[in-house]
Design an enzyme around this catalytic site. Structure first.
Site, PDB file in Angstrom:
ATOM      1  N   GLU A   2      73.633   0.608 -15.139  1.00  0.00           N
ATOM      2  CA  GLU A   2      74.031   1.436 -14.006  1.00  0.00           C
ATOM      3  C   GLU A   2      74.369   2.836 -14.480  1.00  0.00           C
ATOM      4  O   GLU A   2      74.585   3.064 -15.677  1.00  0.00           O
ATOM      5  CB  GLU A   2      75.243   0.819 -13.295  1.00  0.00           C
ATOM      6  CG  GLU A   2      76.505   0.817 -14.126  1.00  0.00           C
ATOM      7  CD  GLU A   2      77.645   0.002 -13.477  1.00  0.00           C
ATOM      8  OE1 GLU A   2      77.388  -1.096 -12.949  1.00  0.00           O
ATOM      9  OE2 GLU A   2      78.784   0.475 -13.524  1.00  0.00           O
TER      10      GLU A   2
ATOM     11  N   HIS B  87      83.660  -0.794 -19.157  1.00  0.00           N
ATOM     12  CA  HIS B  87      83.815   0.345 -18.253  1.00  0.00           C
ATOM     13  C   HIS B  87      84.686   0.004 -17.058  1.00  0.00           C
ATOM     14  O   HIS B  87      84.837  -1.164 -16.705  1.00  0.00           O
ATOM     15  CB  HIS B  87      82.451   0.839 -17.767  1.00  0.00           C
ATOM     16  CG  HIS B  87      81.694  -0.157 -16.939  1.00  0.00           C
ATOM     17  ND1 HIS B  87      81.007  -1.202 -17.496  1.00  0.00           N
ATOM     18  CD2 HIS B  87      81.540  -0.266 -15.604  1.00  0.00           C
ATOM     19  CE1 HIS B  87      80.448  -1.904 -16.530  1.00  0.00           C
ATOM     20  NE2 HIS B  87      80.759  -1.367 -15.359  1.00  0.00           N
TER      21      HIS B  87
ATOM     22  N   ARG C 267      84.511  -9.739 -15.720  1.00  0.00           N
ATOM     23  CA  ARG C 267      85.786  -9.034 -15.658  1.00  0.00           C
ATOM     24  C   ARG C 267      86.574  -9.341 -16.929  1.00  0.00           C
ATOM     25  O   ARG C 267      86.877 -10.494 -17.214  1.00  0.00           O
ATOM     26  CB  ARG C 267      86.536  -9.511 -14.417  1.00  0.00           C
ATOM     27  CG  ARG C 267      87.581  -8.565 -13.927  1.00  0.00           C
ATOM     28  CD  ARG C 267      88.220  -9.063 -12.630  1.00  0.00           C
ATOM     29  NE  ARG C 267      87.400  -8.828 -11.460  1.00  0.00           N
ATOM     30  CZ  ARG C 267      87.155  -9.738 -10.518  1.00  0.00           C
ATOM     31  NH1 ARG C 267      87.648 -10.950 -10.615  1.00  0.00           N
ATOM     32  NH2 ARG C 267      86.407  -9.432  -9.490  1.00  0.00           N
TER      33      ARG C 267
HETATM   34 ZN    ZN Z   1      79.748  -1.811 -13.510  1.00  0.00          ZN
END
Ligand code: ZN
Length: 310
Positions: free
Chosen positions: A115, A172, A192
């Site tokens: 991304e 990130h 996560r």
């Molecule tokens: Zn992400």
């Protein structure tokens, strides 16, 4: 000639979301915890509906299945990109995404997730998390076990107009006070790593420590971004990134300029100003796809646009 395809965005409530999608873009958001606008998406968790023309009322995934000629007849079982606007009123969890290879095996044939972020707006002191300080997998494991989050995580100041690439395996997080336009592979797989020990409805959200350790790249290396800037009388085109998954550019237009749609398809998001495309009115917050073989098109107005294609 194929019509330009205007998208009806899909909105997602998130514990960290806010109301700037309504304030800044005039969207009709479901509540004051709206974290994401899925602006150009054919993902089953948020499939955009076409707002205009002969395909009005159809979803982008339906078009992909039934009118592949709009996308240059490219092979593949899903539309390859997903464009979102993210409004972080609070910090997002610290996370990492797998690459295609890992996701295919561990996540039922899903794609990995690469991304990139264009910072649409942010608070003066806004920061993001990108990268980590562990020099090896072993050190990474130890720091996670000892919950040395502050030493592990790299924080960076950001400002409006910054652009960041998040390769798979990169730790990130978007942090509070940030509005971002994200262009990504069409995937929703997120591991996560740390959620600031927050509670959601009285319970911590699930963490994916083992999978995170599997996919985090050690040591962290910053991805390269930026490219050529082409200037014309009435516009400027800046390449933000080109990789195997997407090419993303920023167009600034002040007046009229004619462009050639020579890609398989072109995703376009209006991020500032207003104007028109071939006489159709455009404003900040509009998202559309210019299909294959559309030919030349004219932009007119005072606008900033983010475009993406494969
Ligand atoms: Zn992400």
């Amino acid at each position: 000639m194929n019509n330009i395809l205007f998208m009806e965005p899909v909105f997602k409530s998130m514990i960290w979301g806010g109301n700037r999608l309504a304030i800044n873009y005039g969207y009709n958001i479901p509540n004051d915890n709206t974290g994401e606008c899925w602006a150009i998406s054919a993902h089953r968790n948020g499939d955009c509906i076409i707002k205009n023309g002969e395909f009005r009322g159809k979803s982008l995934s339906w078009l992909w299945e039934n009118h592949r000629e709009l996308f240059g007849n490219i092979p593949g079982d899903r539309f390859p990109l997903l464009v979102k606007i993210i409004d972080a009123r609070d910090d997002l969890s610290i996370q990492v995404h797998p690459d295609d290879e890992y996701a295919k095996v561990k996540e039922n044939g899903s794609l990995g997730k690469t991304e990139c972020w264009y910072v649409l707006d942010c608070d003066e002191d806004a920061e993001i998390v990108i990268g980590h300080n562990a020099r090896s997998k072993q050190e990474l494991k130890e720091m996670i076990e000892r919950k040395q989050w502050r030493d592990l995580i790299c924080l960076r100041s950001i400002k409006k107009g910054d652009f960041l690439q998040i390769d798979p395996g990169t730790v990130h997080a978007i942090k509070k006070g940030t509005l971002i336009l994200e262009t990504q592979q069409n995937s929703d797989i997120t591991y996560r790593l740390y959620d600031y020990d927050r509670l959601d409805n009285g319970k911590p959200r699930e963490l994916h420590i083992d999978k995170s350790i599997d996919v985090i790249r050690c040591p962290h290396v910053d991805a390269k971004v930026g490219g050529k800037i082409t200037r014309f009388d009435t516009c400027e085109v800046e390449e933000l990134i080109q990789n195997q998954y997407y090419s993303v550019s920023k167009i600034k237009i002040h007046g009229r300029h004619i462009f050639e749609q020579n890609k398989l398809f072109l995703n376009v998001s209006v991020i500032e100003g207003k104007g028109e495309i071939d006489g159709i009115p455009l404003k900040k917050g509009d998202h559309f796809i210019i299909p294959y073989n559309y030919g030349s098109y004219e932009l007119n107005g005072e606008m900033e646009l983010i475009t993406s294609h494969i």
